[in-house]
Write a protein that holds these residues in place. Structure first.
Motif, PDB file in Angstrom:
ATOM      1  N   ASN A 122       0.707  -1.431   0.108  1.00  0.00           N
ATOM      2  CA  ASN A 122      -0.154  -0.084  -0.065  1.00  0.00           C
ATOM      3  C   ASN A 122       0.824   1.194  -0.209  1.00  0.00           C
ATOM      4  O   ASN A 122       0.498   2.252  -0.924  1.00  0.00           O
ATOM      5  CB  ASN A 122      -1.073   0.134   1.243  1.00  0.00           C
ATOM      6  CG  ASN A 122      -2.094  -0.979   1.096  1.00  0.00           C
ATOM      7  OD1 ASN A 122      -2.475  -1.426   0.007  1.00  0.00           O
ATOM      8  ND2 ASN A 122      -2.785  -1.590   2.081  1.00  0.00           N
ATOM      9  N   SER A 123       2.038   1.164   0.723  1.00  0.00           N
ATOM     10  CA  SER A 123       2.797   2.331   0.981  1.00  0.00           C
ATOM     11  C   SER A 123       3.665   2.460  -0.418  1.00  0.00           C
ATOM     12  O   SER A 123       3.739   3.834  -1.310  1.00  0.00           O
ATOM     13  CB  SER A 123       3.929   2.126   1.890  1.00  0.00           C
ATOM     14  OG  SER A 123       3.361   2.303   3.150  1.00  0.00           O
ATOM     15  N   VAL A 124       3.915   1.535  -1.104  1.00  0.00           N
ATOM     16  CA  VAL A 124       4.414   1.752  -2.622  1.00  0.00           C
ATOM     17  C   VAL A 124       3.324   2.261  -3.539  1.00  0.00           C
ATOM     18  O   VAL A 124       3.977   3.349  -4.380  1.00  0.00           O
ATOM     19  CB  VAL A 124       5.140   0.108  -3.125  1.00  0.00           C
ATOM     20  CG1 VAL A 124       5.187   0.404  -4.731  1.00  0.00           C
ATOM     21  CG2 VAL A 124       6.155  -0.174  -2.385  1.00  0.00           C
ATOM     22  N   GLN A 125       2.037   1.712  -3.365  1.00  0.00           N
ATOM     23  CA  GLN A 125       1.096   2.256  -4.290  1.00  0.00           C
ATOM     24  C   GLN A 125       0.965   3.952  -4.103  1.00  0.00           C
ATOM     25  O   GLN A 125       0.738   4.651  -4.911  1.00  0.00           O
ATOM     26  CB  GLN A 125      -0.126   1.765  -3.951  1.00  0.00           C
ATOM     27  CG  GLN A 125      -1.261   2.104  -5.085  1.00  0.00           C
ATOM     28  CD  GLN A 125      -1.029   1.575  -6.412  1.00  0.00           C
ATOM     29  OE1 GLN A 125      -0.968   0.603  -6.731  1.00  0.00           O
ATOM     30  NE2 GLN A 125      -0.971   2.640  -7.418  1.00  0.00           N
ATOM     31  N   LYS A 126       1.076   4.132  -2.809  1.00  0.00           N
ATOM     32  CA  LYS A 126       0.920   5.720  -2.354  1.00  0.00           C
ATOM     33  C   LYS A 126       1.989   6.547  -2.877  1.00  0.00           C
ATOM     34  O   LYS A 126       1.604   7.612  -3.603  1.00  0.00           O
ATOM     35  CB  LYS A 126       0.885   5.873  -1.006  1.00  0.00           C
ATOM     36  CG  LYS A 126      -0.531   5.237  -0.239  1.00  0.00           C
ATOM     37  CD  LYS A 126      -0.279   5.347   1.345  1.00  0.00           C
ATOM     38  CE  LYS A 126      -0.116   6.747   1.991  1.00  0.00           C
ATOM     39  NZ  LYS A 126      -0.323   6.813   3.414  1.00  0.00           N
ATOM     40  N   ALA A 127       3.233   5.842  -2.889  1.00  0.00           N
ATOM     41  CA  ALA A 127       4.239   6.708  -3.342  1.00  0.00           C
ATOM     42  C   ALA A 127       4.017   6.807  -4.999  1.00  0.00           C
ATOM     43  O   ALA A 127       4.300   7.974  -5.476  1.00  0.00           O
ATOM     44  CB  ALA A 127       5.689   5.982  -3.031  1.00  0.00           C
ATOM     45  N   VAL A 128       3.704   5.986  -5.757  1.00  0.00           N
ATOM     46  CA  VAL A 128       3.652   5.789  -7.128  1.00  0.00           C
ATOM     47  C   VAL A 128       2.401   6.834  -7.330  1.00  0.00           C
ATOM     48  O   VAL A 128       2.489   7.703  -8.257  1.00  0.00           O
ATOM     49  CB  VAL A 128       3.400   4.274  -7.667  1.00  0.00           C
ATOM     50  CG1 VAL A 128       3.017   4.415  -9.082  1.00  0.00           C
ATOM     51  CG2 VAL A 128       4.617   3.535  -7.512  1.00  0.00           C
ATOM     52  N   ASP A 129       1.305   7.001  -6.720  1.00  0.00           N
ATOM     53  CA  ASP A 129       0.422   7.629  -6.968  1.00  0.00           C
ATOM     54  C   ASP A 129       0.691   9.336  -6.679  1.00  0.00           C
ATOM     55  O   ASP A 129       0.152  10.120  -7.459  1.00  0.00           O
ATOM     56  CB  ASP A 129      -1.032   7.323  -5.857  1.00  0.00           C
ATOM     57  CG  ASP A 129      -1.596   6.345  -6.277  1.00  0.00           C
ATOM     58  OD1 ASP A 129      -1.354   5.599  -7.387  1.00  0.00           O
ATOM     59  OD2 ASP A 129      -2.379   5.543  -5.409  1.00  0.00           O
ATOM     60  N   ALA A 130       1.742   9.490  -5.936  1.00  0.00           N
ATOM     61  CA  ALA A 130       2.235  10.798  -5.594  1.00  0.00           C
ATOM     62  C   ALA A 130       3.322  11.233  -6.997  1.00  0.00           C
ATOM     63  O   ALA A 130       4.009  12.200  -6.734  1.00  0.00           O
ATOM     64  CB  ALA A 130       2.816  10.839  -4.298  1.00  0.00           C
ATOM     65  N   GLY A 131       3.583  10.130  -7.843  1.00  0.00           N
ATOM     66  CA  GLY A 131       4.320  10.582  -8.747  1.00  0.00           C
ATOM     67  C   GLY A 131       5.947  10.253  -8.303  1.00  0.00           C
ATOM     68  O   GLY A 131       6.843  10.610  -9.167  1.00  0.00           O
ATOM     69  N   ILE A 132       6.150   9.519  -7.502  1.00  0.00           N
ATOM     70  CA  ILE A 132       7.431   8.889  -6.967  1.00  0.00           C
ATOM     71  C   ILE A 132       7.753   7.274  -7.533  1.00  0.00           C
ATOM     72  O   ILE A 132       6.976   6.482  -7.299  1.00  0.00           O
ATOM     73  CB  ILE A 132       7.581   8.746  -5.452  1.00  0.00           C
ATOM     74  CG1 ILE A 132       7.045  10.377  -5.032  1.00  0.00           C
ATOM     75  CG2 ILE A 132       8.781   8.543  -4.839  1.00  0.00           C
ATOM     76  CD1 ILE A 132       7.200  10.386  -3.544  1.00  0.00           C
ATOM     77  N   LYS A 133       8.837   7.402  -8.348  1.00  0.00           N
ATOM     78  CA  LYS A 133       9.101   5.934  -8.690  1.00  0.00           C
ATOM     79  C   LYS A 133       9.835   5.123  -7.634  1.00  0.00           C
ATOM     80  O   LYS A 133      10.275   5.875  -6.749  1.00  0.00           O
ATOM     81  CB  LYS A 133      10.078   6.099 -10.016  1.00  0.00           C
ATOM     82  CG  LYS A 133       9.510   6.616 -11.303  1.00  0.00           C
ATOM     83  CD  LYS A 133       8.309   5.919 -11.787  1.00  0.00           C
ATOM     84  CE  LYS A 133       7.621   6.212 -13.231  1.00  0.00           C
ATOM     85  NZ  LYS A 133       8.574   6.167 -14.165  1.00  0.00           N
TER      86      LYS A 133
END
Length: 371
Positions: A122-133
């Motif tokens: 879930n944390s990875v998804q949140k980061a990606v949703d924020a534009g962070i690879k």
């Protein structure tokens, strides 16, 4: 909002609404793309990199991984990159909070060695949703990660198993009883180490007792070994598979307390593990080139932050249960024994002879010609 995001936004929303609204509405779509940013403006060296490591009980993370990754990132960006670091101290909830902090701080890319590879999804998804690879480091985290580097973990287990059979020699029979002390179930690498070891040991020896050790804790490994000695019998244990050096230390303490001396494996080439190898209480460790792994992670992170392709870095692809064909680099490993200490940890600058051959180990060093 940077030029890359504005350009993508205009392309998506042209003619649909005012450019200012289009830029805000399409930023997330632009950022979420897993493709290299061929249509986006590339960033320069002024990037912001987040680095999250899982724990500090294993010496490697603070001694090798962190400084090596940071050094390489600085080198690749002419010293202009900003690096934000945190260690989760084996706490998955803390690591999730640390990811949130990285998102708040708007890092461009995140290197994550997960405490719990599944829980972090879930944390990875949140980061990606924020534009962070996100680059998964050392452990294959679940979620939409963009790149992964580690060692060939199944090969690590095979290397350990082969070394244990070699140490047993003629005692490696189907009736020989082995104790297996594996790593934590929250670490996907531990399952691969175990799989590799079983592929070598099964059918050659008997696995009398086997444990999955919470948090890779040496104290837990010590308790497990004491329980195994009671269950199997002190005179019936032929050898011990330990998944890493930290646990090997706890295991060897239990064995020594019971007056047992048998071959014990390890991994990570920790200084204490190397010293036990010199002294003959631990048979082997697995030497892993942390500089190579760290350099690859840094190269991946910088390339992703700058909108560049990974084609020249990652030649392999691996898949997790949540993401297929992740660009990857798997680094080879070496079995470390008394015979090749000079050619591994000393040659590559991990330790000096003086580091290893302290007063307590000088006689043992002299005996094996380590001077």
């Amino acid at each position: 909002m940077n030029a890359r995001m504005r350009r993508a936004a205009v392309a998506v929303a042209a003619g649909a609404m005012a450019v200012s609204l289009a830029a805000c509405g399409s930023a997330k779509e632009s950022k979420n793309s897993d493709s290299s940013s061929s249509s986006s403006a590339k960033k320069g060296d002024n990037i912001k990199v987040g680095l999250l490591l899982p724990e500090n009980k294993t010496a490697r993370y603070e001694k090798f991984d962190r400084p090596l990754i940071e050094k390489k990132i600085k080198e690749l960006t002419n010293g202009k990159a900003t690096i934000q670091y945190n260690n989760a101290r084996q706490d998955a909830n803390l690591q999730a909070q640390q990811v949130d902090t990285m998102i708040t701080n708007k890092v461009d890319v995140l290197i994550v060695d997960a405490v719990d590879a599944k829980a972090i999804q879930n944390s990875v998804q949140k980061a990606v949703d924020a534009g962070i690879k996100v680059v998964a480091y050392d452990r294959l985290a679940e979620g939409p990660i963009s790149a992964y580097t580690s060692f060939d973990n199944t090969e690590v287990g095979k290397t350990q198993g082969q070394a244990l059979l070699k140490a047993l020699g003629s005692k490696a029979t189907k009736s020989s009883k082995i104790v297996m002390v594996n790593g934590s179930v929250t670490d996907p690498n531990a399952a691969q180490f175990k799989q590799g070891a079983h592929s070598v040991l099964d059918g050659k020896v008997t696995i009398a007792k086997e444990y999955d050790t919470k948090e890779w804790s040496p104290d837990n490994a010590n308790s497990e070994m004491e329980a195994a000695i009671s269950a199997v019998g002190k005179d019936k244990i032929a050898g011990v598979y330990s998944a890493n050096d930290g646990m090997a230390g706890g295991i060897i303490t239990a064995l020594s307390g019971a007056g047992i001396k048998v071959p014990v494996t390890g991994q990570d080439a920790e200084l204490a593990g190397v010293q036990r190898i010199v002294a003959g209480t631990q048979y082997m460790s697995v030497f892993k080139s942390y500089p190579q792994e760290a350099n690859v992670a840094a190269e991946m992170a910088v390339a992703l932050a700058q909108g560049k392709s990974l084609d020249s870095i990652a030649k392999d692809k691996v898949s997790s249960t949540s993401k297929k064909d992740i660009p990857s680099v798997l680094v080879p490993v070496v079995s470390l024994t008394q015979d090749n200490i000079k050619d591994t940890v000393i040659k590559q600058g991990y330790y000096t002879v003086a580091d290893i051959c302290t007063a307590d180990y000088k006689t043992a060093c002299d005996k094996i010609g380590l001077k």
